[in-house]
Design a protein around this motif. Structure first.
Motif, PDB file in Angstrom:
ATOM      1  N   HIS A  77       0.828  -1.212   0.000  1.00  0.00           N
ATOM      2  CA  HIS A  77       0.000   0.000   0.000  1.00  0.00           C
ATOM      3  C   HIS A  77       0.862   1.261   0.000  1.00  0.00           C
ATOM      4  N   ALA A  78       1.988   1.202   0.701  1.00  0.00           N
ATOM      5  CA  ALA A  78       2.868   2.374   0.786  1.00  0.00           C
ATOM      6  C   ALA A  78       3.456   2.750  -0.564  1.00  0.00           C
ATOM      7  N   VAL A  79       3.526   1.789  -1.484  1.00  0.00           N
ATOM      8  CA  VAL A  79       4.079   2.093  -2.817  1.00  0.00           C
ATOM      9  C   VAL A  79       2.991   2.120  -3.885  1.00  0.00           C
ATOM     10  N   GLY A  80       1.715   2.174  -3.419  1.00  0.00           N
ATOM     11  CA  GLY A  80       0.624   2.401  -4.354  1.00  0.00           C
ATOM     12  C   GLY A  80      -0.038   1.169  -4.930  1.00  0.00           C
ATOM     13  N   TYR A  81       0.172  -0.001  -4.345  1.00  0.00           N
ATOM     14  CA  TYR A  81      -0.459  -1.222  -4.841  1.00  0.00           C
ATOM     15  C   TYR A  81      -1.448  -1.762  -3.809  1.00  0.00           C
ATOM     16  N   ASP A  82      -2.591  -2.203  -4.296  1.00  0.00           N
ATOM     17  CA  ASP A  82      -3.627  -2.778  -3.427  1.00  0.00           C
ATOM     18  C   ASP A  82      -3.709  -4.281  -3.701  1.00  0.00           C
TER      19      ASP A  82
END
Length: 398
Positions: A146-151
Motif C-alpha cells: 500500500h505504501a508504494v501504491g499497490y492494493d
C-alpha cells in the motif's frame, strides 16, 4: 433495542465487572416481534491463541428460539436415552466415543436434509493455520504494498500469497518448521504480547529468515512458492516495527481498542459473517444469543456487535444495521444454545477427522455437516464439500 437483564451478572454464571452487561436469562421468543433469534456457540476457540490446540475453530449457529428448541431437545433426550438428571444436552459429553453411535445417528437425522435443523443451522469453519498466514499478509505485506501504491487485497494477490504459504509451507519447511513459523507469528500479534516482551520484532524476523533459508534449499515447486512469500515478508520489518509501536499498552481498556486490537481473534471474522448470512437468508434484523464463556466479555461483545453492524454495509449487501442485539446466556437456561452446541460440536468432530485424527463422530457426521458449512468459511482453497471428503482433502495433509 431489546430489554436486557440489567441486574449485575443476571442470567450468566460468569461474575465480575467484565460480565455485568449483555446478559439474558429470559427465554428467547421469535413471536415477540423484535427480530428473529439466532443462537451461536463456538468450539475450538481460544481467543487469539491460534497455535497449540486444534487446528480448526468452529462457530455453530441455529436460527431458532427457546420454545422451538425445547421441543427438539426434549425429543432428542427421549429418543437418545439421555437421563433427566443431565441438566444440558452437550455434544462432547453425550455424542462422542465409540458407544454413542445411535445418538450420533439421531443427531445426523436432525441435521440432514429434511431434518428440523437442516435449514436453520450453519457451520462456520476457520483453519487457524491459514488464518495466521492471512494475518501475516494483511498486517505486514499489504501495508508495504500500500505504501508504494499497490492494493493486493482487492485484486486477490494477498489472498493468493496467504494460500501459497499456508498450503505449501508445511512441505517447504517441514511440519516442525512450519509450526514454529506459525507459533512465533501468533505470539507476535497476540494481545498478550502488547509490550513485545514475549515475542519481539527480532524474534519474528529471525524465524522468517531461517524459514526462507530452509525453503530455498528445497528443490520442490511448492518450496519455491513458500519461499517467494517469505522473501516478501522478509522485507516488511518496518511494518512490523510500526505494528509493535502502535500496539496498545496494558493500561488501555479493551473496550476502547475497537477492532484493531482484535485483529487476530477469529471470532471478529466469524461472528459478523454468520450474522450477515443469517440476515440475508431469513430477512429482517436479528437478535443473537451467544453461549457464555470467559473470553466473551462485555467489551468483546461490544466489538463483535460493531463488526456485525458494519460488515453488511462494507460489502454493499445491506444498507442498514441488520443486528438488533447481541447478548449472552447460559445453555442450561436456553435450549437453543444446547442445539448450537450440538452443531458446533459436530463441526469440530468433522474438522478433527478431516485433519487426520481418528474421530468416530467426525467420520459418521461428515455427510450431514458438509451442506451446513458456510461457503465463506476460511478453508484455504477448499470448497465446503471438499472439507468433508476423506479421499481428497485429507490426502493433502499426508
Amino acid at each position: 433495542m431489546i430489554e436486557r437483564d440489567h441486574a449485575p451478572n443476571a442470567g450468566t454464571g460468569l461474575l465480575g465487572a467484565n460480565f455485568s452487561r449483555r446478559n439474558r436469562q429470559a427465554p428467547t421468543d421469535d413471536r415477540a416481534g423484535t427480530g428473529r433469534w439466532i443462537a451461536i456457540d463456538e468450539s475450538g476457540y481460544d481467543g487469539d491463541q491460534l497455535h497449540g490446540g486444534d487446528r480448526y475453530m468452529i462457530l455453530g449457529a441455529v436460527a431458532i428460539d427457546d420454545a422451538g428448541a425445547a421441543a427438539i431437545v426434549d425429543t432428542l433426550r427421549r429418543e437418545a436415552g439421555i437421563q433427566k438428571s443431565a441438566a444440558e444436552v452437550k455434544f462432547q459429553k453425550m455424542f462422542t466415543g465409540g458407544g454413542a453411535g445411535q445418538r450420533r445417528q439421531l443427531l445426523g437425522e436432525l441435521l440432514a436434509p429434511g431434518g428440523p435443523l437442516h435449514d436453520r443451522a450453519s457451520v462456520y469453519v476457520i483453519d487457524k493455520h491459514y488464518f495466521v498466514t492471512a494475518k501475516l499478509i494483511s498486517l505486514l505485506l499489504e501495508e508495504r504494498f500500500h505504501a508504494v501504491g499497490y492494493d493486493i487485497a482487492s485484486n486477490g494477490a494477498g489472498r493468493q500469497f496467504a494460500l501459497d504459504l499456508a498450503t505449501e509451507g508445511p512441505r517447504a519447511l517441514g511440519r516442525d518448521g512450519f509450526d514454529r513459523l506459525i507459533s512465533i507469528a501468533v505470539g507476535f500479534f497476540a494481545k498478550k504480547n502488547r509490550t513485545g516482551e514475549r515475542v519481539s520484532v527480532d524474534d519474528l524476523f529471525t524465524v522468517i529468515r531461517e524459514s526462507l533459508a530452509y525453503a530455498r534449499r528445497r528443490k520442490a515447486p511448492q518450496a519455491k512458492k513458500a519461499a517467494d512469500v517469505l522473501e516478501m515478508l522478509r522485507m516488511c520489518r518496518a511494518e512490523a516495527e510500526a505494528f509493535a509501536r502502535e500496539r496498545p499498552d496494558e493500561a488501555t481498556p479493551t473496550g476502547e481498542l475497537g477492532l484493531l486490537d482484535d485483529s487476530t481473534d477469529p471470532l471478529v471474522t466469524a461472528v459478523p459473517t454468520v450474522i450477515l448470512h443469517a440476515s440475508l437468508r431469513y430477512g429482517g434484523r436479528l437478535q443473537v444469543l451467544a453461549d457464555d464463556q470467559r473470553l466473551l466479555t462485555d467489551d468483546k461483545l461490544d466489538v463483535l456487535e460493531r463488526g456485525a453492524a458494519a460488515v453488511g454495509m462494507v460489502h454493499g449487501l445491506i444498507k442498514e444495521n441488520h443486528l438488533q442485539d447481541l447478548v449472552r446466556g447460559r445453555s442450561v437456561d436456553h435450549p437453543c444454545l444446547q442445539l448450537a452446541d450440538l452443531v458446533a460440536g459436530a463441526g469440530r468432530a468433522v474438522a478433527r477427522w478431516h485433519d487426520g485424527q481418528d474421530d468416530p463422530a467426525g467420520e459418521g457426521l461428515h455427510p450431514v455437516v458438509a451442506p451446513l458449512v458456510d461457503p465463506d468459511s476460511l478453508l484455504m482453497d477448499e470448497k465446503p464439500e471438499d472439507f468433508t471428503r476423506i479421499d481428497t482433502a485429507r490426502a493433502k495433509r499426508r
